[in-house]
Design a protein around this motif. Structure first.
Motif, PDB file in Angstrom:
ATOM      1  N   THR A 102      65.553  89.826 -21.240  1.00 38.63           N
ATOM      2  CA  THR A 102      64.370  89.873 -22.076  1.00 38.63           C
ATOM      3  C   THR A 102      63.785  88.472 -22.224  1.00 38.63           C
ATOM      4  OG1 THR A 102      65.371  91.672 -23.310  1.00 38.63           O
ATOM      5  CG2 THR A 102      63.489  90.570 -24.328  1.00 38.63           C
ATOM      6  N   VAL A 110      61.150  85.888 -24.185  1.00 42.72           N
ATOM      7  CA  VAL A 110      60.506  85.722 -25.478  1.00 42.72           C
ATOM      8  C   VAL A 110      59.105  85.184 -25.239  1.00 42.72           C
ATOM      9  CG1 VAL A 110      60.612  84.571 -27.690  1.00 42.72           C
ATOM     10  CG2 VAL A 110      62.721  85.273 -26.561  1.00 42.72           C
ATOM     11  N   SER A 150      55.717  86.063 -30.081  1.00 44.81           N
ATOM     12  CA  SER A 150      56.509  87.198 -30.550  1.00 44.81           C
ATOM     13  C   SER A 150      58.001  86.872 -30.499  1.00 44.81           C
ATOM     14  CB  SER A 150      56.208  88.438 -29.700  1.00 44.81           C
ATOM     15  OG  SER A 150      56.549  88.184 -28.371  1.00 44.81           O
ATOM     16  N   LEU A 171      62.011  87.334 -30.978  1.00 45.20           N
ATOM     17  CA  LEU A 171      62.853  88.474 -30.637  1.00 45.20           C
ATOM     18  C   LEU A 171      64.004  88.568 -31.624  1.00 45.20           C
ATOM     19  CD1 LEU A 171      63.594  90.634 -28.445  1.00 45.20           C
ATOM     20  CD2 LEU A 171      64.888  88.823 -27.322  1.00 45.20           C
ATOM     21  N   GLN A 172      64.205  89.760 -32.217  1.00 42.57           N
ATOM     22  CA  GLN A 172      65.337  89.962 -33.107  1.00 42.57           C
ATOM     23  C   GLN A 172      66.510  90.451 -32.260  1.00 42.57           C
ATOM     24  OE1 GLN A 172      64.746  92.496 -36.486  1.00 42.57           O
ATOM     25  NE2 GLN A 172      66.581  91.753 -37.475  1.00 42.57           N
TER      26      GLN A 172
END
Length: 168
Positions: free
Chosen positions: A16, A18, A22, A24-25
């Motif tokens: 993923t 970032v 936005s 990222l949790q």
């Protein structure tokens, strides 16, 4: 991208990315702690760190030449003792260990790495220039190596195995 949990210091990779606007949790798979990874953390992510353990200077340099374009942090050691000392001082994401070392067997080094909780999860690629068919591969895997290959390899195969081990 590499992520490190601020609570338990576990390190792992994610595919993923970032985005700049936005965050990222993330939930740590090791301790279940939830934290935010910001774009600046993604930009600061460290390259893979690889320790190459081989007493043959030619082979260490060959591996360095193959891995240099990958922007990894590369460290070499020419003996099991030298490798163990380097492991005490730095974090590595992958170990490449020759079976035949001057001061100890590479298999003994792998066993020592696997017996130490700090290093037990580091992927290990065991290599050998003297190949006795299935015996070397079997012994390397039994010692705790994740993969085994001879020094007479195709560069594409070697790099593919490195990529696979780093994505674990």
């Amino acid at each position: 991208m590499k992520i490190q949990c601020p609570k338990c210091d576990a390190r792992y990779r994610t595919r993923t990315l970032v985005q700049a606007h936005s965050p990222l949790q993330v939930t740590c798979p090791n301790c279940s702690y939830r934290f935010i990874v910001a774009a600046t953390q993604a930009d600061d992510a460290k390259n893979d760190s690889i320790l190459i353990v081989d007493d043959a200077r030619f082979f260490r340099e060959l591996i360095l030449d193959m891995l240099t374009p990958r922007a990894a942090s590369l460290t070499t050691a020419n003996s099991a003792g030298d490798a163990w000392n380097r492991l005490q001082r730095a974090h590595f994401d992958l170990l490449i260990i020759d079976v035949n070392l001057p001061d100890a067997s590479g298999l003994d080094l792998i066993r020592k790495v696997r017996a130490d909780k700090r290093f037990e999860k580091i992927p290990v690629l065991c290599i050998s220039g003297v190949y006795h068919r299935d015996d070397d591969a079997r012994l390397a895997l039994a010692a705790g190596a994740n993969d085994f290959m001879t020094k007479s390899f195709y560069p594409e195969d070697f790099l593919s195995r490195i990529d696979r081990l780093l994505d674990r």
